[in-house]
Write an enzyme that holds these catalytic residues in place. Structure first.
Site, PDB file in Angstrom:
ATOM      1  N   ASP A  55      37.433  33.942  36.084  1.00 52.11           N
ATOM      2  CA  ASP A  55      37.020  34.513  37.369  1.00 52.11           C
ATOM      3  C   ASP A  55      36.487  35.935  37.222  1.00 52.11           C
ATOM      4  O   ASP A  55      36.820  36.653  36.272  1.00 52.11           O
ATOM      5  CB  ASP A  55      38.208  34.565  38.332  1.00 52.11           C
ATOM      6  CG  ASP A  55      38.562  33.206  38.893  1.00 52.11           C
ATOM      7  OD1 ASP A  55      38.046  32.195  38.369  1.00 52.11           O
ATOM      8  OD2 ASP A  55      39.357  33.145  39.843  1.00 52.11           O
ATOM      9  N   HIS A  92      40.553  35.494  33.488  1.00 48.59           N
ATOM     10  CA  HIS A  92      39.525  36.413  33.981  1.00 48.59           C
ATOM     11  C   HIS A  92      38.724  36.962  32.798  1.00 48.59           C
ATOM     12  O   HIS A  92      39.337  37.391  31.808  1.00 48.59           O
ATOM     13  CB  HIS A  92      40.147  37.565  34.766  1.00 48.59           C
ATOM     14  CG  HIS A  92      40.938  37.125  35.959  1.00 48.59           C
ATOM     15  ND1 HIS A  92      42.228  36.625  35.857  1.00 48.59           N
ATOM     16  CD2 HIS A  92      40.620  37.075  37.280  1.00 48.59           C
ATOM     17  CE1 HIS A  92      42.665  36.290  37.058  1.00 48.59           C
ATOM     18  NE2 HIS A  92      41.716  36.556  37.940  1.00 48.59           N
TER      19      HIS A  92
END
Length: 433
Positions: A254, A397
């Site tokens: 992400d 992430h």
């Protein structure tokens, strides 16, 4: 004579240095033409924050930008100390940046707070790299420009929003006063004025004036604008064989892409012929079109993670649609492929978010690595290998060095354990989800 020979060249050098422009690096992003993006995200018990601002390399400007962001964040933390609502409070900062005539740098900061109610504010900074100072209206405009701006604003908005212009705020804040037009940026061919929500109207507003239409009051000429079309042809997606009878997991990343770390993750995926899904922010994707192209060419999937990482459940339906659509179109412009999956920021969704996603599947996760919190590759790898199971969607992430390092370690280890590393859409199809 000897003294003159030493002093004169020294003085000339000082004069030349003092007259030179402050150097800065430009980017091929029409919405963020200057500045390395600095990104910070985090979760607390009752609040979340997502901060994106530019570092231009100009100390005075960078110090001012950082002070605005940090002061706002500090004030937000103070206001939310006693906040205990079920819905998380939010602090969000995003930016746009522009360069005019290789001289003027304009920064627009969009500051969004959601505590008990939503609050939006637009702050702008305009810096003259030749004079090495911040500038205002009086440095750009000439003559009786304030009355001209006031007349233009009243004509401009009354044509578009006649009923809203009957409000008292509109007459007061569109009058010929410097403070009414102090928030502006200089683009290639126009000046844009911004009015925060609650100033002219209940919602935010902006007014654009072409330099050619205001030449009696502004001594700037239009430049050729940049056409953002990075690729000319449709990219051919690399399809990898999947055995639906064997275990599989989907690695997801992400908040990127990040020039520093996304490439390292892609290198590891390519080395082991693995795939993953990257849920990108539109504001970041525009700065890294080549990374998005590579994702597609190497068999990975690109998902929509909104444009500015706002908590979608705090927005109106129109606000949700705008966040999703901007990133959707950005991804298509770069890759000629629309995203099939959407991950709402913080994984927070409701029925309106699902409806606004339209044909895209709304995806959260089943295994949270908490890599954003620990920032330790060893801990992240251990957490994945300990808890992973068939069909997991794993949250990571691509913003941190530790996450890129963890990905490079865990990808071959998961394969050794018998897992196929697939995209989210491939997982959904194979598992009939």
């Amino acid at each position: 004579m000897k003294l003159k020979k030493i002093v004169c060249p020294f003085l000339c050098l000082m004069i030349l240095c003092s007259c030179s422009h402050v150097s800065f690096k430009k980017k091929n992003n029409p919405n963020q033409e200057v500045g390395e993006s600095i990104q910070e995200m985090g979760f607390k018990d009752h609040s979340v924050y997502s901060i994106l601002y530019p570092k231009t390399g100009i100390d005075d400007l960078d110090d001012k930008i950082k002070a605005i962001v940090e002061d706002g964040h500090k004030a937000f933390d103070e206001k939310t100390q006693a906040y205990k609502e079920k819905r998380k409070a939010e602090y969000n900062v995003s930016y746009e940046s522009y360069v005019k005539d290789e001289r003027y740098l304009s920064i627009r900061l969009d500051i969004y707070e959601s505590i008990y109610e939503n609050h939006e504010e637009i702050k702008t900074l305009v810096y003259d790299s030749k004079e090495k100072r911040f500038i205002g209206l009086e440095d750009i405009f000439q003559g009786d420009y304030l009355h001209a701006l006031s007349n233009q604003a009243q004509t401009y908005f009354k044509e578009r929003f006649p009923q809203e212009c009957n409000q008292k705020n509109f007459e007061l804040h569109s009058s010929a006063a410097v403070e009414n037009f102090a928030s502006f940026v200089l683009k290639k061919d126009r000046v844009v004025f911004y009015f925060s929500p609650g100033y002219l109207f209940d919602n935010a507003a902006s007014m654009e004036i072409m330099y050619t239409d205001f030449k009696d009051y502004i001594d700037l000429s239009p430049e050729t604008t940049f056409a953002y079309v990075p690729y000319d042809q449709v990219l051919n997606e690399n399809v990898k064989p999947i055995d639906p009878d064997k275990p599989m997991v989907a690695l997801t990343f992400d908040d990127g892409p990040s020039p520093k770390y996304t490439e390292r993750i892609l290198d590891a995926l390519k080395e082991y012929n693995a795939s993953a899904t990257f849920f990108v922010l539109g504001s970041n994707a525009e700065n890294a079109p080549k990374l998005l192209q590579r994702m597609v060419l190497e068999g990975n999937e690109i998902g929509n993670h909104t444009y500015s990482h706002k908590q979608l459940t705090t927005l109106s339906k129109a606000g949700i649609e705008e966040e999703i659509k901007e990133t959707k179109e950005c991804i298509y412009t770069i890759t000629h492929i629309y995203p099939h999956v959407l991950r709402p920021p913080y994984g927070i969704k409701n029925d309106t978010v699902v409806k606004c996603a339209e044909d895209a599947k709304v995806v959260t996760w089943s295994l949270d690595t908490r890599d954003w919190k620990d920032r330790d590759a060893k801990i992240v790898v251990e957490r994945i290998l300990k808890d992973v199971k068939d069909g997991d969607i794993i949250l990571m992430h691509d913003l941190y060095a530790s996450s890129a390092q963890a990905a490079a370690i865990v990808i071959p280890k998961l394969q050794e354990m018998g897992y196929q590393l697939v995209t989210v859409s491939q997982l959904y199809e194979a598992k009939g989800m």
